[in-house]
Design an enzyme around this catalytic site. Structure first.
Site, short mmCIF file in Angstrom:
data_model
loop_
_atom_site.label_atom_id
_atom_site.label_comp_id
_atom_site.label_asym_id
_atom_site.label_seq_id
_atom_site.Cartn_x
_atom_site.Cartn_y
_atom_site.Cartn_z
CB CYS A 239 -85.10 6.92 -32.60
SG CYS A 239 -85.66 8.30 -31.60
NE ARG A 244 -81.64 9.05 -33.20
CZ ARG A 244 -80.80 8.02 -33.04
NH1 ARG A 244 -79.96 7.68 -34.01
NH2 ARG A 244 -80.79 7.32 -31.92
#
Length: 286
Positions: A239, A244
């Protein structure tokens, strides 16, 4: 189908086990001040900014320091560690990945995280727990769970020949190169926008329900297989700074049981600044 591994606990289970010997709760939030406003009774705080990262180099603390950290938090080797936090467990997933990478076992995530616990009106406290320090045993890293820049570059060939997969879990605008960071987040010095060539854009949030819980195993399987990310492939997720992608790594490896999943923690803040690294950009201002 069921989840591949027994790595989730419900908020109800957590409420029933707050006082259970051998069960320890750790809160890990993006907002590092959130813990002080209220947390699960008995839960200790892990600060991802200061506890997990090397103070000078862009890298993690060493396994010996991880042992010292867990000992300081009063964690024993045979304890079950339940991680939870804000943002649908972004940083709890990051801590789960990092601790697993560091050799820690007996880890679980409270499904739904802090937001579900609060939404259900469950007990919170601002009182910091009394912790008795322990001596946590030595740990050894599992490098099969982490991808480095040169490994990612070499992985491009596997992606091209269909043996590997690259999952970009950022927003579509980040993936296309329209922006280099999420809305309302600071620009973190990335010089180029776009994505790693061959990556599939599967935003992390597609794996969660509105209450912050993970979607069912069947839904998750359909989500990733629909993008060609199948269990027989060597998968790398990334990410912006890896929080994430840790969430997606957790889904792929722990919930779906994919055998080969690595988290590229350098992610876009490294790749987007790398001299000579290939980038695809699909956004055009025209």
């Amino acid at each position: 189908m069921d989840y591949a591994k027994d790595v989730l606990v419900s908020t109800e289970w957590a409420a029933q086990n707050l006082q259970t010997p051998g069960v320890r709760f750790i809160e890990v939030d993006e907002d590092i001040l959130l813990y002080e406003t209220g947390h699960l009774p008995g839960a200790v705080k892990l600060d991802w900014q200061t506890d997990l990262w090397h103070p000078v180099e862009r890298d993690f603390i060493e396994p010996q320091q991880v042992s010292e950290l867990l000992g300081k938090l009063g964690i024993k080797a045979d304890d079950t560690i339940v991680l939870y936090g804000d943002k649908s467990n972004w940083w709890a997933s990051y801590a789960y990945w990092f601790l697993t990478y560091s050799g820690v076992s007996n880890l679980k995530i409270m499904n739904g995280g802090r937001q579900k616990w609060v939404a259900e009106g469950r007990e919170m406290t601002t009182e910091a727990p009394t912790v008795t320090a322990t001596t946590y045993p030595a740990l050894q890293r599992d490098e099969s769970l982490r991808a480095y820049r040169d490994e990612v570059r070499a992985h491009l060939e596997s992606v091209n020949n269909g043996q590997g997969a690259m999952v970009d879990v950022r927003s579509p605008d980040e993936f296309s190169g329209k922006v280099t960071h999420m809305p309302n987040y600071p620009q973190e010095g990335v010089l180029r926008g776009g994505h790693i060539p061959g990556a599939r854009n599967i935003p992390w949030a597609k794996a969660t329900n509105e209450d912050g819980t993970f979607k069912s195993a069947d839904e998750l399987k359909a989500l990733y297989e629909g993008e060609g990310v199948t269990a027989d492939k060597d998968v790398i997720a990334y990410c912006r700074i890896a929080e994430r992608s840790s969430h997606s790594w957790f889904v792929l490896r722990e919930l779906l049981g994919y055998p080969k999943v690595r988290n590229y923690d350098g992610s876009w803040t490294e790749w987007g600044n790398g001299v000579g690294l290939p980038i695809e950009k699909t956004y055009s201002e025209e």
